[in-house]
Design a protein around this motif. Structure first.
Motif, PDB file in Angstrom:
ATOM      1  N   CYS A 207     -12.621   6.954  -0.645  1.00  0.00           N
ATOM      2  CA  CYS A 207     -12.479   5.897  -1.646  1.00  0.00           C
ATOM      3  C   CYS A 207     -13.540   4.808  -1.476  1.00  0.00           C
ATOM      4  O   CYS A 207     -13.989   4.212  -2.447  1.00  0.00           O
ATOM      5  CB  CYS A 207     -11.075   5.324  -1.597  1.00  0.00           C
ATOM      6  N   GLU A 208     -13.948   4.533  -0.236  1.00  0.00           N
ATOM      7  CA  GLU A 208     -15.042   3.584  -0.022  1.00  0.00           C
ATOM      8  C   GLU A 208     -16.352   4.164  -0.543  1.00  0.00           C
ATOM      9  O   GLU A 208     -17.159   3.474  -1.163  1.00  0.00           O
ATOM     10  CB  GLU A 208     -15.147   3.251   1.461  1.00  0.00           C
ATOM     11  N   ARG A 209     -16.541   5.447  -0.330  1.00  0.00           N
ATOM     12  CA  ARG A 209     -17.762   6.114  -0.802  1.00  0.00           C
ATOM     13  C   ARG A 209     -17.826   6.154  -2.324  1.00  0.00           C
ATOM     14  O   ARG A 209     -18.884   5.962  -2.923  1.00  0.00           O
ATOM     15  CB  ARG A 209     -17.794   7.535  -0.226  1.00  0.00           C
ATOM     16  N   LEU A 210     -16.684   6.394  -2.975  1.00  0.00           N
ATOM     17  CA  LEU A 210     -16.652   6.543  -4.427  1.00  0.00           C
ATOM     18  C   LEU A 210     -16.241   5.271  -5.160  1.00  0.00           C
ATOM     19  O   LEU A 210     -16.152   5.264  -6.379  1.00  0.00           O
ATOM     20  CB  LEU A 210     -15.676   7.670  -4.788  1.00  0.00           C
ATOM     21  N   ASP A 211     -15.969   4.177  -4.414  1.00  0.00           N
ATOM     22  CA  ASP A 211     -15.584   2.896  -4.997  1.00  0.00           C
ATOM     23  C   ASP A 211     -14.319   3.032  -5.859  1.00  0.00           C
ATOM     24  O   ASP A 211     -14.224   2.471  -6.947  1.00  0.00           O
ATOM     25  CB  ASP A 211     -16.732   2.319  -5.839  1.00  0.00           C
ATOM     26  N   THR A 212     -13.352   3.790  -5.342  1.00  0.00           N
ATOM     27  CA  THR A 212     -12.117   4.052  -6.075  1.00  0.00           C
ATOM     28  C   THR A 212     -11.144   2.879  -5.936  1.00  0.00           C
ATOM     29  O   THR A 212     -10.999   2.306  -4.863  1.00  0.00           O
ATOM     30  CB  THR A 212     -11.440   5.328  -5.530  1.00  0.00           C
ATOM     31  N   THR A 213     -10.482   2.534  -7.032  1.00  0.00           N
ATOM     32  CA  THR A 213      -9.463   1.484  -7.031  1.00  0.00           C
ATOM     33  C   THR A 213      -8.105   2.115  -6.719  1.00  0.00           C
ATOM     34  O   THR A 213      -7.719   3.097  -7.350  1.00  0.00           O
ATOM     35  CB  THR A 213      -9.422   0.780  -8.395  1.00  0.00           C
ATOM     36  N   ILE A 214      -7.398   1.538  -5.744  1.00  0.00           N
ATOM     37  CA  ILE A 214      -6.171   2.156  -5.238  1.00  0.00           C
ATOM     38  C   ILE A 214      -5.002   1.183  -5.267  1.00  0.00           C
ATOM     39  O   ILE A 214      -5.144   0.019  -4.895  1.00  0.00           O
ATOM     40  CB  ILE A 214      -6.369   2.635  -3.779  1.00  0.00           C
ATOM     41  N   LEU A 215      -3.834   1.694  -5.696  1.00  0.00           N
ATOM     42  CA  LEU A 215      -2.556   1.022  -5.494  1.00  0.00           C
ATOM     43  C   LEU A 215      -1.716   1.982  -4.652  1.00  0.00           C
ATOM     44  O   LEU A 215      -1.415   3.096  -5.087  1.00  0.00           O
ATOM     45  CB  LEU A 215      -1.869   0.731  -6.827  1.00  0.00           C
ATOM     46  N   PHE A 216      -1.365   1.562  -3.429  1.00  0.00           N
ATOM     47  CA  PHE A 216      -0.797   2.465  -2.431  1.00  0.00           C
ATOM     48  C   PHE A 216       0.543   1.909  -1.962  1.00  0.00           C
ATOM     49  O   PHE A 216       0.603   0.875  -1.302  1.00  0.00           O
ATOM     50  CB  PHE A 216      -1.773   2.568  -1.256  1.00  0.00           C
ATOM     51  N   VAL A 217       1.642   2.590  -2.313  1.00  0.00           N
ATOM     52  CA  VAL A 217       2.982   2.192  -1.876  1.00  0.00           C
ATOM     53  C   VAL A 217       3.295   2.876  -0.550  1.00  0.00           C
ATOM     54  O   VAL A 217       3.098   4.083  -0.401  1.00  0.00           O
ATOM     55  CB  VAL A 217       4.032   2.581  -2.933  1.00  0.00           C
ATOM     56  N   THR A 218       3.782   2.112   0.417  1.00  0.00           N
ATOM     57  CA  THR A 218       4.113   2.663   1.728  1.00  0.00           C
ATOM     58  C   THR A 218       5.242   1.856   2.354  1.00  0.00           C
ATOM     59  O   THR A 218       5.516   0.736   1.942  1.00  0.00           O
ATOM     60  CB  THR A 218       2.880   2.657   2.659  1.00  0.00           C
ATOM     61  N   HIS A 219       5.896   2.459   3.352  1.00  0.00           N
ATOM     62  CA  HIS A 219       6.868   1.712   4.151  1.00  0.00           C
ATOM     63  C   HIS A 219       6.339   1.497   5.562  1.00  0.00           C
ATOM     64  O   HIS A 219       7.004   0.914   6.395  1.00  0.00           O
ATOM     65  CB  HIS A 219       8.201   2.470   4.228  1.00  0.00           C
ATOM     66  N   ASP A 220       5.107   1.965   5.809  1.00  0.00           N
ATOM     67  CA  ASP A 220       4.520   1.952   7.148  1.00  0.00           C
ATOM     68  C   ASP A 220       3.515   0.806   7.266  1.00  0.00           C
ATOM     69  O   ASP A 220       2.481   0.810   6.584  1.00  0.00           O
ATOM     70  CB  ASP A 220       3.838   3.297   7.415  1.00  0.00           C
ATOM     71  N   ILE A 221       3.814  -0.173   8.099  1.00  0.00           N
ATOM     72  CA  ILE A 221       2.974  -1.366   8.199  1.00  0.00           C
ATOM     73  C   ILE A 221       1.563  -1.056   8.707  1.00  0.00           C
ATOM     74  O   ILE A 221       0.577  -1.515   8.100  1.00  0.00           O
ATOM     75  CB  ILE A 221       3.671  -2.436   9.059  1.00  0.00           C
ATOM     76  N   PRO A 222       1.378  -0.284   9.805  1.00  0.00           N
ATOM     77  CA  PRO A 222       0.006   0.034  10.230  1.00  0.00           C
ATOM     78  C   PRO A 222      -0.793   0.752   9.145  1.00  0.00           C
ATOM     79  O   PRO A 222      -1.992   0.498   8.978  1.00  0.00           O
ATOM     80  CB  PRO A 222       0.222   0.923  11.465  1.00  0.00           C
ATOM     81  N   GLU A 223      -0.139   1.633   8.377  1.00  0.00           N
ATOM     82  CA  GLU A 223      -0.827   2.322   7.287  1.00  0.00           C
ATOM     83  C   GLU A 223      -1.256   1.323   6.219  1.00  0.00           C
ATOM     84  O   GLU A 223      -2.381   1.400   5.694  1.00  0.00           O
ATOM     85  CB  GLU A 223       0.094   3.375   6.686  1.00  0.00           C
ATOM     86  N   ALA A 224      -0.382   0.385   5.891  1.00  0.00           N
ATOM     87  CA  ALA A 224      -0.706  -0.616   4.874  1.00  0.00           C
ATOM     88  C   ALA A 224      -1.915  -1.447   5.278  1.00  0.00           C
ATOM     89  O   ALA A 224      -2.803  -1.730   4.468  1.00  0.00           O
ATOM     90  CB  ALA A 224       0.497  -1.526   4.628  1.00  0.00           C
ATOM     91  N   VAL A 225      -1.977  -1.834   6.553  1.00  0.00           N
ATOM     92  CA  VAL A 225      -3.078  -2.663   7.043  1.00  0.00           C
ATOM     93  C   VAL A 225      -4.366  -1.850   7.134  1.00  0.00           C
ATOM     94  O   VAL A 225      -5.462  -2.355   6.863  1.00  0.00           O
ATOM     95  CB  VAL A 225      -2.711  -3.282   8.407  1.00  0.00           C
ATOM     96  N   MET A 226      -4.244  -0.571   7.491  1.00  0.00           N
ATOM     97  CA  MET A 226      -5.426   0.277   7.610  1.00  0.00           C
ATOM     98  C   MET A 226      -6.056   0.575   6.249  1.00  0.00           C
ATOM     99  O   MET A 226      -7.277   0.492   6.084  1.00  0.00           O
ATOM    100  CB  MET A 226      -5.046   1.600   8.287  1.00  0.00           C
TER     101      MET A 226
END
Length: 295
Positions: A207-226
């Motif tokens: 996504c950084e390479r392709l400049d993709t816009t993301i909305l990412f739902v998660t319950h995992d805090i480390p994943e959210a921060v990463m």
């Protein structure tokens, strides 16, 4: 800890940049027919995403994270507010948004994983009135499989793939569509820790390479921060409590703060008041599947 309220975020972006954002969510409220009058699954949701933004969403179980995402995808009706992609109002599923879910059965089981991606390429070329030969589509599908670490596996069928492999194929298919916004609903939640970490890193790199816009739902805090360059926290009442700029905080300190806030947000409490601009919601739309928006 510094924070950005959704109201300030929305107002600042609106005043300084006349170009429509990639995704605008303004006063979004969603309710189900079975809910009591004035009771909303989520309400007052406001944020905007520019090209390349990655917003991750945290909140207690049942706070409306997935409901919000499905409304943005066009699978659920909106009771109040608006959703726009590049200035266009969202009223139904469409190829400008692609959804990845946690479930592994998102692929056509009777087709090879290469053919699953070719299907997406055909849908994209039809929408854009592009021309691409069958051989070019097959080559492009193999390139996308290589990008997600599945080089040489195109002849496999979904039934021959592990859960992690199926999610990689789903990601490759999303990239084939080239959506303006990629919507992810806990896509790695059912994977083992090692596979999950590898796919997180792959998603972030792509996504950084392709400049993709993301909305990412998660319950995992480390994943959210990463994954996110911003993290949005929701309360049990289905409202946004804070939006954090990840780069402005130490990662360990931010994770600890988010854990504390998540614990304090567990109680639903009052807050099911009618939004002032809400009207009687339309009948609930069925979840028609990702293919409907491509026709």
């Amino acid at each position: 800890m510094a924070m950005i309220t959704p109201e300030r975020l929305l107002a600042a972006g609106t005043m300084t940049d006349p170009t429509p954002p990639k995704l605008l969510v303004d006063g979004l409220a969603v309710r189900y027919e079975s809910a009591a009058p004035g009771q909303y699954a989520c309400q007052g949701i406001e944020f905007r995403l520019e090209p390349g933004d990655r917003l991750t969403v945290l909140g207690p179980t049942g706070c409306g994270k997935s409901t919000m995402l499905k409304a943005i995808a066009g699978y659920l009706p909106i009771a109040a507010g608006r959703v726009e992609v590049s200035g266009r109002a969202v009223s139904a599923p469409g190829q400008d948004r692609f959804v990845m879910f946690q479930e592994f059965d998102q692929l056509f089981p009777w087709q090879t994983i290469r053919s699953n991606i070719v299907y997406a390429l055909k849908a994209r070329t039809k929408r854009r009135s592009e021309k691409m030969r069958a051989s070019e589509m097959s080559t492009r599908a193999d390139e996308l499989l290589s990008m997600v670490g599945l080089a040489g596996r195109g002849d496999l069928y979904p039934g021959e793939c592990s859960g992690g492999m199926k999610q990689r194929v789903a990601l490759a298919r999303a990239l084939a569509i080239s959506p303006e916004v990629l919507l992810l609903d806990e896509p790695f939640g059912a994977l083992d820790a090692q596979t999950r970490r590898r796919l997180q890193e792959q998603l972030l790199g792509l996504c950084e390479r392709l400049d993709t816009t993301i909305l990412f739902v998660t319950h995992d805090i480390p994943e959210a921060v990463m994954i996110g360059n911003r993290i949005m926290m929701m309360s049990a009442a289905g409202r946004v409590t804070n939006i954090y700029e990840a780069e402005n905080h130490d990662q360990v300190a931010l994770e600890e703060h988010l854990r504390d806030e998540l614990r304090s947000n567990q109680t639903r409490g009052p807050g099911a008041q009618n939004p002032t601009d809400a009207s009687a919601p339309p009948k609930r739309a069925g979840l028609l599947g990702w293919a409907k928006g491509w026709r």
